[in-house]
Scaffold this active site. Sequence first.
Site, short mmCIF file in Angstrom:
data_model
loop_
_atom_site.label_atom_id
_atom_site.label_comp_id
_atom_site.label_asym_id
_atom_site.label_seq_id
_atom_site.Cartn_x
_atom_site.Cartn_y
_atom_site.Cartn_z
N ILE A 87 29.75 57.87 15.24
CA ILE A 87 29.93 56.64 15.33
C ILE A 87 30.44 56.19 16.82
O ILE A 87 31.53 56.78 16.98
CB ILE A 87 30.57 55.90 14.30
CG1 ILE A 87 29.90 56.34 12.93
CG2 ILE A 87 30.59 54.45 14.44
CD1 ILE A 87 31.10 56.07 11.86
N CYS A 88 29.73 55.22 17.46
CA CYS A 88 30.28 55.01 18.76
C CYS A 88 31.16 53.80 18.44
O CYS A 88 30.67 52.50 18.39
CB CYS A 88 29.14 54.76 19.83
SG CYS A 88 29.90 54.27 21.54
N LEU A 89 32.33 54.01 18.34
CA LEU A 89 33.43 52.87 18.14
C LEU A 89 34.72 53.19 18.65
O LEU A 89 35.33 54.20 18.28
CB LEU A 89 33.44 52.54 16.75
CG LEU A 89 34.39 51.36 16.08
CD1 LEU A 89 33.80 50.04 16.36
CD2 LEU A 89 34.39 51.45 14.69
#
Lengths: 148, 348
Positions: A87-89
């Site tokens: 997840i790109c967060l």
Amino acid sequence: MSNLSTKRLTKELAELQKKPPGGVTLESADNLSQWVVKVEGAKDTLYQNEVFWLRFTFPSNYPLESPEVVFVRNIPIHPHIYSNGHICLSILYDHWSPALTISSVCLSILSMLSSCTNKERPPDDSRYVAHAAKSPKQTNWAFHDDTV
Amino acid sequence: MVDGELLEVLKGCEEVLRDRLSRSSSAESFLTDFKDLVESMLSARPTSSNSTEWSGEYYAAVVEELRALGLHRLHDVDTDFEEVTLQIIDAGSRRHLLPITIPRPGELRHLTVRMDLPGRTGPAKIPVSRTGGRLGLAEVVQAFEKTLEEFQPLWDQLDDLDVNTWIVEPDQPRRSHTYRRIALGNNLYLQIDIDPTSPLAPPAYKFLGADRAAAKCRETARKNIGAWDATNLLRKNIESLLEMTLPSRPMTDASQRSALGSHEMEGKECGICYSRQLPIDLGGDIDGEVNGSGAVPDQVCRNGSCGKLFHHRCLYEWLRSVPATRVVFGAWHGSCPYCSAVITTTKP
């Protein structure tokens, strides 16, 4: 595992079991280092009626260091979620803070899903997945989109 | 059940039995009546007539003693009547609770009394031989009140400190605690241990905190110790000793103290590790004093609307792990994990 994380995780676990935020359910926590949390896509969003699982792996110095959070089993189609579950967060990496909790991380991810307008994989998905390390925490993330 | 026994049980109710027999419409209804009667007689019969009579008298005497003391002094009685807690108000209007274990009937050898007084460790056992066969609660209370008198000067000074300064330890001072760790600001603490017999004399003291600041305070204290005035308030003397006004408890903490229920504890916990006392494996490796295990959160976010508390060690470890933290002359400047306001700490 140090006392620092034990005490805190025990409290977070109790809290998550007692009053989990809406759409979030603890699926399994066999020990204090790896939990699986079930999240349900919110109503009236592109993920309505879909169910996903997040795997949290806690480092021994949690919460000084962020947990590793990845989607498992069923990976949502989302511009910031790679098909390997990463997840790109930003809050999971550079912008982690001990003020965040498992609950608040789940809610951030749900809100990321909810605000999505176009179900698609990240443009660089196949390239990323081919080269990515096992843990997303080893990726050098560039957070270019603050709106989603 | 043999006939003889049954007769014994029903002794005295022959009249009732005859009456029931004459009124019963059927054998079945008489048998039901009979069964009820036998059951009620059995339950009314003392299980062991001897001891019951005796303990009844015994407990009546205990109640009488309590009544003689005045029921306003009774704070609590447990459901098994094994412990009564008396409350005693001392000359300084301080309330003291005095839990007393009531011996079982026939085991009246001594009274176990738990007194929350300086220098007491464990409960006191008072032999009953001295109390003339009764529990002697009045004598116990009298002796306790006399002891309370002795400690009035001590508690006057301690109460004054507790109200007017920022005490970080003990977390919830008991009457037996004669030490206090007082926050002086800038991660510096003064720990004093007061002699209960002469509370106005200079107490044993030590400074805890950053080396340079502690050394400076030690120097100031050494210079001023000669001017200690044993007729003045302990707090005033400490202030003269250090040439400073002792800071009061920060507002955020005070308001959390008055908050109810679990929120009260939440506010006092470290915002990083969620515990009140620092876990054992993290503290004590450097000097074992300020950052020692068991330390309570003493770093506070200066942003009034945040006011989160952190352990010195936890905050330091967090700031150290953030690349944006700047180190200037040994002070670590970063941002509060909760509100992002500037927060500064030192190496513990």
